[in-house]
Design a protein around this motif. Sequence first.
Motif, PDB file in Angstrom:
ATOM      1  N   ALA A 189      32.359 -40.556-109.637  1.00 32.31           N
ATOM      2  CA  ALA A 189      31.479 -39.386-109.577  1.00 32.31           C
ATOM      3  C   ALA A 189      31.564 -38.566-110.857  1.00 32.31           C
ATOM      4  CB  ALA A 189      31.833 -38.516-108.368  1.00 32.31           C
ATOM      5  N   MET A 190      32.770 -38.420-111.405  1.00 28.36           N
ATOM      6  CA  MET A 190      32.938 -37.656-112.640  1.00 28.36           C
ATOM      7  C   MET A 190      32.305 -38.375-113.838  1.00 28.36           C
ATOM      8  SD  MET A 190      34.366 -34.709-112.008  1.00 28.36           S
ATOM      9  CE  MET A 190      33.010 -34.818-110.831  1.00 28.36           C
ATOM     10  N   ALA A 191      32.419 -39.702-113.873  1.00 25.50           N
ATOM     11  CA  ALA A 191      31.785 -40.456-114.961  1.00 25.50           C
ATOM     12  C   ALA A 191      30.267 -40.302-114.895  1.00 25.50           C
ATOM     13  CB  ALA A 191      32.180 -41.937-114.874  1.00 25.50           C
ATOM     14  N   PHE A 192      29.714 -40.398-113.696  1.00 24.65           N
ATOM     15  CA  PHE A 192      28.267 -40.226-113.529  1.00 24.65           C
ATOM     16  C   PHE A 192      27.842 -38.817-113.936  1.00 24.65           C
ATOM     17  CE2 PHE A 192      24.581 -38.903-111.054  1.00 24.65           C
ATOM     18  CZ  PHE A 192      23.674 -39.905-111.366  1.00 24.65           C
ATOM     19  N   ALA A 193      28.632 -37.820-113.524  1.00 24.77           N
ATOM     20  CA  ALA A 193      28.290 -36.426-113.828  1.00 24.77           C
ATOM     21  C   ALA A 193      28.318 -36.153-115.330  1.00 24.77           C
ATOM     22  CB  ALA A 193      29.254 -35.479-113.107  1.00 24.77           C
ATOM     23  N   ILE A 194      29.233 -36.791-116.045  1.00 22.52           N
ATOM     24  CA  ILE A 194      29.300 -36.625-117.504  1.00 22.52           C
ATOM     25  C   ILE A 194      28.004 -37.109-118.146  1.00 22.52           C
ATOM     26  CG2 ILE A 194      30.400 -37.602-119.578  1.00 22.52           C
ATOM     27  CD1 ILE A 194      33.072 -37.439-117.885  1.00 22.52           C
ATOM     28  N   GLN A 235      32.037 -28.354-110.339  1.00 18.72           N
ATOM     29  CA  GLN A 235      31.067 -28.056-109.285  1.00 18.72           C
ATOM     30  C   GLN A 235      30.465 -29.339-108.728  1.00 18.72           C
ATOM     31  OE1 GLN A 235      30.280 -24.782-108.027  1.00 18.72           O
ATOM     32  NE2 GLN A 235      29.586 -26.202-106.435  1.00 18.72           N
ATOM     33  N   TYR A 236      30.234 -30.328-109.604  1.00 14.99           N
ATOM     34  CA  TYR A 236      29.689 -31.604-109.140  1.00 14.99           C
ATOM     35  C   TYR A 236      30.652 -32.267-108.156  1.00 14.99           C
ATOM     36  CZ  TYR A 236      27.217 -36.044-109.187  1.00 14.99           C
ATOM     37  OH  TYR A 236      26.500 -37.161-108.802  1.00 14.99           O
ATOM     38  N   ALA A 237      31.936 -32.199-108.455  1.00 21.10           N
ATOM     39  CA  ALA A 237      32.933 -32.770-107.539  1.00 21.10           C
ATOM     40  C   ALA A 237      32.919 -32.037-106.205  1.00 21.10           C
ATOM     41  CB  ALA A 237      34.322 -32.703-108.171  1.00 21.10           C
ATOM     42  N   LEU A 238      32.872 -30.700-106.254  1.00 22.23           N
ATOM     43  CA  LEU A 238      32.847 -29.918-105.015  1.00 22.23           C
ATOM     44  C   LEU A 238      31.610 -30.230-104.173  1.00 22.23           C
ATOM     45  CD1 LEU A 238      34.066 -26.480-106.436  1.00 22.23           C
ATOM     46  CD2 LEU A 238      35.286 -27.883-104.742  1.00 22.23           C
ATOM     47  N   ASP A 239      30.491 -30.492-104.840  1.00 19.03           N
ATOM     48  CA  ASP A 239      29.234 -30.739-104.124  1.00 19.03           C
ATOM     49  C   ASP A 239      29.121 -32.164-103.593  1.00 19.03           C
ATOM     50  OD1 ASP A 239      28.430 -28.152-104.657  1.00 19.03           O
ATOM     51  OD2 ASP A 239      27.161 -28.701-106.363  1.00 19.03           O
ATOM     52  N   ASN A 240      29.734 -33.130-104.280  1.00 21.49           N
ATOM     53  CA  ASN A 240      29.466 -34.540-103.977  1.00 21.49           C
ATOM     54  C   ASN A 240      30.668 -35.348-103.497  1.00 21.49           C
ATOM     55  OD1 ASN A 240      26.497 -35.050-105.011  1.00 21.49           O
ATOM     56  ND2 ASN A 240      27.484 -33.728-106.522  1.00 21.49           N
ATOM     57  N   CYS A 241      31.849 -34.756-103.514  1.00 24.22           N
ATOM     58  CA  CYS A 241      33.060 -35.502-103.129  1.00 24.22           C
ATOM     59  C   CYS A 241      33.837 -34.761-102.045  1.00 24.22           C
ATOM     60  CB  CYS A 241      33.955 -35.716-104.357  1.00 24.22           C
ATOM     61  SG  CYS A 241      33.137 -36.476-105.768  1.00 24.22           S
ATOM     62  N   GLN A 242      33.122 -34.114-101.104  1.00 22.30           N
ATOM     63  CA  GLN A 242      33.795 -33.237-100.144  1.00 22.30           C
ATOM     64  C   GLN A 242      34.846 -33.958 -99.307  1.00 22.30           C
ATOM     65  OE1 GLN A 242      30.399 -33.615-100.315  1.00 22.30           O
ATOM     66  NE2 GLN A 242      29.329 -31.687 -99.949  1.00 22.30           N
ATOM     67  N   ASP A 243      34.511 -35.128 -98.786  1.00 24.54           N
ATOM     68  CA  ASP A 243      35.452 -35.838 -97.903  1.00 24.54           C
ATOM     69  C   ASP A 243      36.719 -36.246 -98.646  1.00 24.54           C
ATOM     70  OD1 ASP A 243      33.693 -35.530 -95.832  1.00 24.54           O
ATOM     71  OD2 ASP A 243      32.989 -37.608 -95.832  1.00 24.54           O
ATOM     72  N   GLU A 264      32.931 -24.576-121.847  1.00 25.01           N
ATOM     73  CA  GLU A 264      33.063 -23.906-120.548  1.00 25.01           C
ATOM     74  C   GLU A 264      31.977 -24.366-119.581  1.00 25.01           C
ATOM     75  OE1 GLU A 264      33.421 -19.373-118.680  1.00 25.01           O
ATOM     76  OE2 GLU A 264      33.772 -19.709-120.820  1.00 25.01           O
ATOM     77  N   GLU A 265      30.742 -24.464-120.077  1.00 26.32           N
ATOM     78  CA  GLU A 265      29.639 -24.917-119.226  1.00 26.32           C
ATOM     79  C   GLU A 265      29.888 -26.335-118.715  1.00 26.32           C
ATOM     80  OE1 GLU A 265      24.820 -25.849-119.488  1.00 26.32           O
ATOM     81  OE2 GLU A 265      25.906 -25.222-121.281  1.00 26.32           O
ATOM     82  N   PHE A 266      30.372 -27.202-119.594  1.00 25.10           N
ATOM     83  CA  PHE A 266      30.601 -28.605-119.265  1.00 25.10           C
ATOM     84  C   PHE A 266      31.657 -28.756-118.175  1.00 25.10           C
ATOM     85  CE2 PHE A 266      32.935 -32.621-120.666  1.00 25.10           C
ATOM     86  CZ  PHE A 266      32.024 -33.496-120.104  1.00 25.10           C
ATOM     87  N   ARG A 291      42.840 -36.653-117.951  1.00 23.20           N
ATOM     88  CA  ARG A 291      43.348 -35.283-117.779  1.00 23.20           C
ATOM     89  C   ARG A 291      42.429 -34.506-116.835  1.00 23.20           C
ATOM     90  NH1 ARG A 291      46.484 -33.497-122.563  1.00 23.20           N
ATOM     91  NH2 ARG A 291      48.022 -35.177-122.827  1.00 23.20           N
ATOM     92  N   LEU A 292      41.121 -34.684-117.020  1.00 26.68           N
ATOM     93  CA  LEU A 292      40.156 -34.057-116.106  1.00 26.68           C
ATOM     94  C   LEU A 292      40.420 -34.522-114.684  1.00 26.68           C
ATOM     95  CD1 LEU A 292      37.376 -32.582-115.470  1.00 26.68           C
ATOM     96  CD2 LEU A 292      36.362 -34.855-115.753  1.00 26.68           C
ATOM     97  N   LEU A 293      40.642 -35.825-114.506  1.00 31.45           N
ATOM     98  CA  LEU A 293      40.837 -36.366-113.158  1.00 31.45           C
ATOM     99  C   LEU A 293      42.124 -35.854-112.525  1.00 31.45           C
ATOM    100  CD1 LEU A 293      39.547 -39.963-113.823  1.00 31.45           C
ATOM    101  CD2 LEU A 293      38.505 -38.273-112.309  1.00 31.45           C
ATOM    102  N   LEU A 294      43.161 -35.641-113.325  1.00 35.83           N
ATOM    103  CA  LEU A 294      44.377 -35.024-112.783  1.00 35.83           C
ATOM    104  C   LEU A 294      44.039 -33.681-112.159  1.00 35.83           C
ATOM    105  CD1 LEU A 294      47.196 -35.612-115.456  1.00 35.83           C
ATOM    106  CD2 LEU A 294      47.042 -36.601-113.166  1.00 35.83           C
ATOM    107  N   PHE A 295      43.232 -32.910-112.858  1.00 35.02           N
ATOM    108  CA  PHE A 295      42.882 -31.580-112.355  1.00 35.02           C
ATOM    109  C   PHE A 295      42.013 -31.672-111.099  1.00 35.02           C
ATOM    110  CE2 PHE A 295      40.180 -27.802-112.180  1.00 35.02           C
ATOM    111  CZ  PHE A 295      41.159 -26.826-112.100  1.00 35.02           C
ATOM    112  N   VAL A 296      41.019 -32.550-111.130  1.00 35.30           N
ATOM    113  CA  VAL A 296      40.042 -32.610-110.032  1.00 35.30           C
ATOM    114  C   VAL A 296      40.638 -33.232-108.767  1.00 35.30           C
ATOM    115  CG1 VAL A 296      37.800 -33.571-109.328  1.00 35.30           C
ATOM    116  CG2 VAL A 296      38.064 -32.582-111.595  1.00 35.30           C
ATOM    117  N   THR A 297      41.615 -34.129-108.930  1.00 35.83           N
ATOM    118  CA  THR A 297      42.184 -34.797-107.752  1.00 35.83           C
ATOM    119  C   THR A 297      43.479 -34.162-107.258  1.00 35.83           C
ATOM    120  OG1 THR A 297      43.474 -36.358-109.098  1.00 35.83           O
ATOM    121  CG2 THR A 297      41.221 -37.022-108.481  1.00 35.83           C
ATOM    122  N   GLY A 298      44.152 -33.394-108.119  1.00 34.62           N
ATOM    123  CA  GLY A 298      45.451 -32.831-107.734  1.00 34.62           C
ATOM    124  C   GLY A 298      46.597 -33.816-107.868  1.00 34.62           C
TER     125      GLY A 298
END
Length: 459
Positions: free
Chosen positions: A136-141, A268-276, A260-262, A433-440
């Motif tokens: 999802a993050m690769a697609f969002a980029i 936000q894309y993760a929050l909207d599309n990866c809820q489960d 910052e925008e990026f 590094r981004l994925l560490l943050f987004v996944t915990g």
Amino acid sequence: MKRIKDYLSGQPEKDVVVKGWVRTKRGNKNVAFIALNDGSTINNIQVVCDLQHFDEALMKQITTGACLCVQGDLVPSLGSGQAVEVQARNIEVYGTADPETYPLQKKGHSMEFLREIAHLRPRTNTFGAVLRIRHAMAFAIHKFFNDKGFFYLHTPLITASDCEGAGEMFQVTTLDLDNLPRTEEGKIDYSQDFFGRQTSLTVSGQLEGELGATALGSIYTFGPTFRAENSNTPRHLAEFWMVEPEMAFYDVNDLMDLEEEFIKYLVQYALDNCQDDLAFLNKMIDPELIARLKSVVSTEFVRLTYTEGIRILEASGQKFEFPVAWGVDLQSEHERYLVEKHFGKPVILTDYPKDIKAFYMKQNDDGKTVRGTDVLFPKIGEIIGGSEREASLEKLNRRIEELKMDTTNLWWYLDTRRFGTCPHSGFGLGFERLLLFVTGMANIRDVIPFPRTPKTAEF
């Protein structure tokens, strides 16, 4: 073909076909309940088998890890936990999994153990969630940059230049290592190598990215990069992915706005599309994950000079493992103190001492600092490193001479300053590094399918 995710979100229907791998099987002498997962979602679909209609030998083959094709009806579920379930009429076992040897049984496994079986760990809930979020993050980029009119530039993986100047590069050669050709001086004769010169795997696509930006305006690269750095830490890989945009006519303030925008867009894309998947990771890995992601999206990043940051660290009274003084390269502990303890929000640090930054960064008028920007995040420290690039050929040449760099392989890069130079900026985001943050997740080896680290190149 419908997948389990589609069935779970759909309505009851007759004559469905569900395929996947068994997570668990339970039941009694009359009925069996099989939890099936095909990787499309963190959630399993429950398959209900009336045992009087199934051969006992077949049911014995259905163990954790086995692969099945189930035909039946999708009906409202009588049990709690799912809205629908499959009432099985026929089951075909595509592949069995011996319970004595299949390593992923229904119990908790350590991350260290799962790294040893990285070929199977995507079948666990945790790694299924991580890999879906990675997608999802690769697609969002790509979506973010495409929607902003950037062009995707493919920069070379094999290169003769060292972008960062650190020398920690993997060599690429076709020479016979048992019988290396030598020059008269006794040095390796790279003229006989495949490319006729010494080449390595790239540490960054930035320099080539700058060429693209000075022709196409705004470009981005997104691909694997390589560092032969002997670091066995939870934050380093030898092979990792980088996102590197370069923009003509951007100054350092435009750059910080884009950074910052990026990052907010991706979170936000993760929050909207990866809820489960995020809900699962929030429950099982990091109970503060979703709250932290939401806080990043809703807060304005602090913008702070390196000099001000050092002043805050020196006045903090905090005892750091690495001492703080103007001119030192900040460590993760310093970055995290600023983000987590002092400000409680992400920080963009600017105007670093030129002596600790790369040669290509634009020099400030004070002669001591450069227009570098590092975006610092909670839990991980630096997530983005960027800068306005030095547009002056004279200043760039002077800096290269100061560093005693070999410019033999950089003539083409310097041409961009000779022929129509322009203000331009760019940054690099380490994808893992981004994925560490987004996944915990706590270790960078657990957000890439097959980690490459010192002494480890399995799978």
